[in-house]
Design an enzyme around this catalytic site. Structure first.
Site, PDB file in Angstrom:
ATOM      1  N   GLU A   1      18.145  66.985 -32.803  1.00  0.00           N
ATOM      2  CA  GLU A   1      19.504  66.854 -32.270  1.00  0.00           C
ATOM      3  C   GLU A   1      19.947  68.068 -31.470  1.00  0.00           C
ATOM      4  OE1 GLU A   1      21.053  64.308 -36.126  1.00  0.00           O
ATOM      5  OE2 GLU A   1      21.716  66.354 -35.842  1.00  0.00           O
TER       6      GLU A   1
ATOM      7  N   CYS B   1      24.619  73.905 -29.129  1.00  0.00           N
ATOM      8  CA  CYS B   1      23.982  74.121 -30.425  1.00  0.00           C
ATOM      9  C   CYS B   1      22.564  73.560 -30.350  1.00  0.00           C
ATOM     10  CB  CYS B   1      24.816  73.413 -31.496  1.00  0.00           C
ATOM     11  SG  CYS B   1      24.206  73.689 -33.146  1.00  0.00           S
TER      12      CYS B   1
ATOM     13  N   CYS C   1      13.691  70.784 -41.741  1.00  0.00           N
ATOM     14  CA  CYS C   1      13.699  72.186 -42.177  1.00  0.00           C
ATOM     15  C   CYS C   1      13.047  72.244 -43.550  1.00  0.00           C
ATOM     16  CB  CYS C   1      15.132  72.715 -42.257  1.00  0.00           C
ATOM     17  SG  CYS C   1      15.237  74.460 -42.706  1.00  0.00           S
TER      18      CYS C   1
ATOM     19  N   CYS D   1      18.300  73.744 -48.365  1.00  0.00           N
ATOM     20  CA  CYS D   1      19.625  74.112 -48.868  1.00  0.00           C
ATOM     21  C   CYS D   1      20.285  72.821 -49.355  1.00  0.00           C
ATOM     22  CB  CYS D   1      20.450  74.769 -47.772  1.00  0.00           C
ATOM     23  SG  CYS D   1      19.659  76.262 -47.151  1.00  0.00           S
TER      24      CYS D   1
ATOM     25  N   CYS E   1      22.830  70.797 -47.170  1.00  0.00           N
ATOM     26  CA  CYS E   1      22.474  70.570 -45.758  1.00  0.00           C
ATOM     27  C   CYS E   1      21.622  69.327 -45.600  1.00  0.00           C
ATOM     28  CB  CYS E   1      21.720  71.776 -45.220  1.00  0.00           C
ATOM     29  SG  CYS E   1      21.054  71.524 -43.563  1.00  0.00           S
TER      30      CYS E   1
ATOM     31  N   CYS F   1      25.177  68.390 -38.153  1.00  0.00           N
ATOM     32  CA  CYS F   1      23.734  68.411 -38.061  1.00  0.00           C
ATOM     33  C   CYS F   1      23.028  67.403 -38.973  1.00  0.00           C
ATOM     34  CB  CYS F   1      23.288  69.800 -38.434  1.00  0.00           C
ATOM     35  SG  CYS F   1      21.749  70.157 -37.711  1.00  0.00           S
TER      36      CYS F   1
HETATM   37  N1  SAH Z   1      18.789  77.219 -40.577  1.00  0.00           N
HETATM   38  C1  SAH Z   1      19.763  78.064 -39.995  1.00  0.00           C
HETATM   39  C2  SAH Z   1      20.443  77.470 -38.784  1.00  0.00           C
HETATM   40  C3  SAH Z   1      20.805  76.001 -38.830  1.00  0.00           C
HETATM   41  S1  SAH Z   1      22.056  75.497 -39.953  1.00  0.00           S
HETATM   42  C4  SAH Z   1      20.782  78.475 -41.033  1.00  0.00           C
HETATM   43  O1  SAH Z   1      20.777  77.919 -42.120  1.00  0.00           O
HETATM   44  O2  SAH Z   1      21.542  79.391 -40.743  1.00  0.00           O
HETATM   45  C5  SAH Z   1      23.554  76.001 -39.128  1.00  0.00           C
HETATM   46  C6  SAH Z   1      24.733  76.202 -40.070  1.00  0.00           C
HETATM   47  O3  SAH Z   1      25.257  74.951 -40.518  1.00  0.00           O
HETATM   48  C7  SAH Z   1      24.358  76.977 -41.318  1.00  0.00           C
HETATM   49  O4  SAH Z   1      25.305  77.965 -41.619  1.00  0.00           O
HETATM   50  C8  SAH Z   1      24.363  75.891 -42.358  1.00  0.00           C
HETATM   51  O5  SAH Z   1      24.502  76.430 -43.607  1.00  0.00           O
HETATM   52  C9  SAH Z   1      25.523  75.018 -41.907  1.00  0.00           C
HETATM   53  N2  SAH Z   1      25.513  73.692 -42.534  1.00  0.00           N
HETATM   54  C10 SAH Z   1      24.473  72.937 -42.873  1.00  0.00           C
HETATM   55  N3  SAH Z   1      24.855  71.773 -43.437  1.00  0.00           N
HETATM   56  C11 SAH Z   1      26.199  71.779 -43.463  1.00  0.00           C
HETATM   57  C12 SAH Z   1      27.206  70.855 -43.937  1.00  0.00           C
HETATM   58  N4  SAH Z   1      26.866  69.681 -44.479  1.00  0.00           N
HETATM   59  N5  SAH Z   1      28.507  71.192 -43.791  1.00  0.00           N
HETATM   60  C13 SAH Z   1      28.847  72.376 -43.213  1.00  0.00           C
HETATM   61  N6  SAH Z   1      27.946  73.278 -42.751  1.00  0.00           N
HETATM   62  C14 SAH Z   1      26.641  73.003 -42.886  1.00  0.00           C
HETATM   63 FE1  SF4 Z   2      17.451  74.681 -43.180  1.00  0.00          FE
HETATM   64 FE2  SF4 Z   2      19.815  73.480 -43.415  1.00  0.00          FE
HETATM   65 FE3  SF4 Z   2      19.222  75.548 -44.986  1.00  0.00          FE
HETATM   66 FE4  SF4 Z   2      19.676  75.962 -42.345  1.00  0.00          FE
HETATM   67  S1  SF4 Z   2      21.156  75.223 -43.854  1.00  0.00           S
HETATM   68  S2  SF4 Z   2      17.992  76.806 -43.611  1.00  0.00           S
HETATM   69  S3  SF4 Z   2      18.811  74.044 -41.502  1.00  0.00           S
HETATM   70  S4  SF4 Z   2      18.174  73.537 -44.973  1.00  0.00           S
END
Ligand code: SAH
Ligand code: SF4
Length: 402
Positions: free
Chosen positions: A121, A134, A141, A145, A148, A377
């Site tokens: 995306e 973005c 990934c 997390c 996420c 995302c």
């Molecule tokens: N992997 C990297 C960059 C991509 S994620 C990272 O984790 O920093 C980009 C941002 O979106 C990160 O801060 C992540 O924690 C946040 N993010 C992911 N899922 C989310 C959600 N469901 N609601 C709000 N923020 C989210």
């Molecule tokens: Fe990966 Fe999502 Fe964690 Fe960023 S927030 S490191 S994209 S799992």
């Protein structure tokens, strides 16, 4: 069909990476994302005489990255025979577009596809004084997390330098932002002014390809985006942070999300490998960080998990203890189907923000954008997979009925 997957050796990654260039069905090579030396090497291999390679590299660089051409035939300062040779061996590609959506708030989202069929995306967020793209660095990934959506995707593959650069080029196509002959369309006049590596994936687990792409993006004779307008977001891959600062010099954003070991171990599992103290020390040592260029700490607001006043006070203490030039971005949690969390209440977020702000650290609350087009995302990709599964079911039903 070659899968082109191999494993990166070394302690910090075990992600399957494709070759430098994703193979195309027609056998031609995509020039997008190659640096000057790689472009020259491709031309030499493609049959260009050695004494011509330098000039052709310079010309192609200008046409591809400054003018945004995708058609060799329009490159008027290259001899016709050479244009035909280029056409037969190479393409100037873009990611394939599966879906392109525009939100009522102006946010745009694309679901894109690599030449070997992986979906990822890209999102464009226009604001009054800037436009931020973005960009994704991986399909899926590996870091899982828990809040996420991208982390729940099974399939993971690094995007190539070309697939990363191609996102920015595609956005310029869509926004109509390539300069016309003689036109001086520089930074300020454009809609796309900033890039954040905050799409799908962990950019520091795909450092070489991200560095290759950003090198091309920052090149002054090409896309010419300043490193001050590029931010890389990491969940805390500590061993790669110094290289990121030294070699790319881009702004750093760190997905902190929790202030004690227990909580961060759970929601950002990478914390078990690189803990909060180690991460903040790496931030303090980040080359180029200063009060003028502060590090952004991202903090997703999860109800009852990480959002208490005590958490806010601990956050302030940690940032001050490490003497970090910091700003905090409070991100309302964006729920997705099956997610185990809720977003904190607005009053809770406000209280959290006030504590951080009163301690002299900026802590704005991010407004969710493009919710009508699932701009958060990972959501669009999943919707598309659902759709194709439904389509497959329908096809199966039709076949069995026939
Ligand atoms: N992997 C990297 C960059 C991509 S994620 C990272 O984790 O920093 C980009 C941002 O979106 C990160 O801060 C992540 O924690 C946040 N993010 C992911 N899922 C989310 C959600 N469901 N609601 C709000 N923020 C989210
Ligand atoms: Fe990966 Fe999502 Fe964690 Fe960023 S927030 S490191 S994209 S799992």
């Amino acid at each position: 069909m070659p899968t082109a997957a191999m494993t990166i050796p070394g302690a910090h990654s075990a992600v399957p990476v494709p070759r430098a260039v994703t193979p195309r069905a027609d056998g031609r090579i995509d020039l997008v994302g190659l640096d000057r030396a790689q472009l020259s090497a491709a031309l030499a291999e493609g049959g260009f005489a050695e004494k011509q390679v330098r000039l052709r590299t310079k010309q192609l660089w200008h046409w591809i990255y400054h003018r945004g051409l995708t058609d060799f035939a329009a490159m008027t300062d290259i001899a016709k025979g050479d244009r035909a040779l280029l056409e037969s061996r190479f393409v100037i590609g873009r990611p394939n577009v599966t879906e392109a959506l525009v939100s009522i708030d102006g946010t745009r989202k694309w679901l894109l596809r690599t030449d070997d069929g992986h979906e990822f995306e890209m999102v464009f967020i226009p604001d009054a004084d800037r436009g931020t793209l973005c960009v994704s660095s991986q399909v899926g990934c590996t870091l899982n997390c828990t809040f996420c959506h991208t982390g729940t995707m099974k399939l993971v593959r690094n995007l190539t330098s070309g697939e990363i650069t191609g996102q920015i080029m595609l956005a310029r196509d869509a926004l109509g932002e390539w300069p016309k002959p003689g036109e001086d369309l520089t930074g300020e006049a454009r809609m796309l002014t900033n890039i954040v590596m905050m799409g799908m994936g962990e950019p520091l687990y795909n450092f070489d390809n991200v560095a290759g792409a950003l090198g091309v993006v920052m090149d002054e004779a090409g896309l010419a985006l300043s490193k001050r307008r590029i931010t890389l977001s990491t969940s805390g891959v500590v061993p790669m942070m110094a290289r990121c600062g030294a070699e790319l010099g881009v702004n750093l954003a760190v997905s902190l999300h929790a202030v004690n070991k227990e909580t961060r171990d759970e929601i950002v599992p990478l914390n078990r490998k690189y803990g909060i103290e180690q991460l903040l020390a790496a931030c303090a040592a980040y080359p180029g960080a200063s009060n003028a260029r502060r590090i952004t700490f991202e903090y997703v607001m999860l109800k009852g998990i990480n959002d208490s006043d005590d958490d806010a006070r601990t956050l302030v203490r940690l940032l001050k203890m490490h003497d970090l030039p910091a700003k905090v971005n409070l991100i309302p949690f964006n729920p997705w189907p099956g997610s185990a969390y809720e977003c904190s209440d607005p009053a809770r977020i406000k209280s959290f923000s006030k504590i951080v702000f009163d301690a002299g650290i900026s802590a704005p609350v991010r407004t969710p954008r493009g919710q009508d087009i699932m701009a958060a995302c990972g959501q669009l990709k999943t919707a598309s997979e659902k759709k194709s599964r439904a389509e497959r079911d329908r096809e199966a039903a039709l076949e069995s009925a026939a």
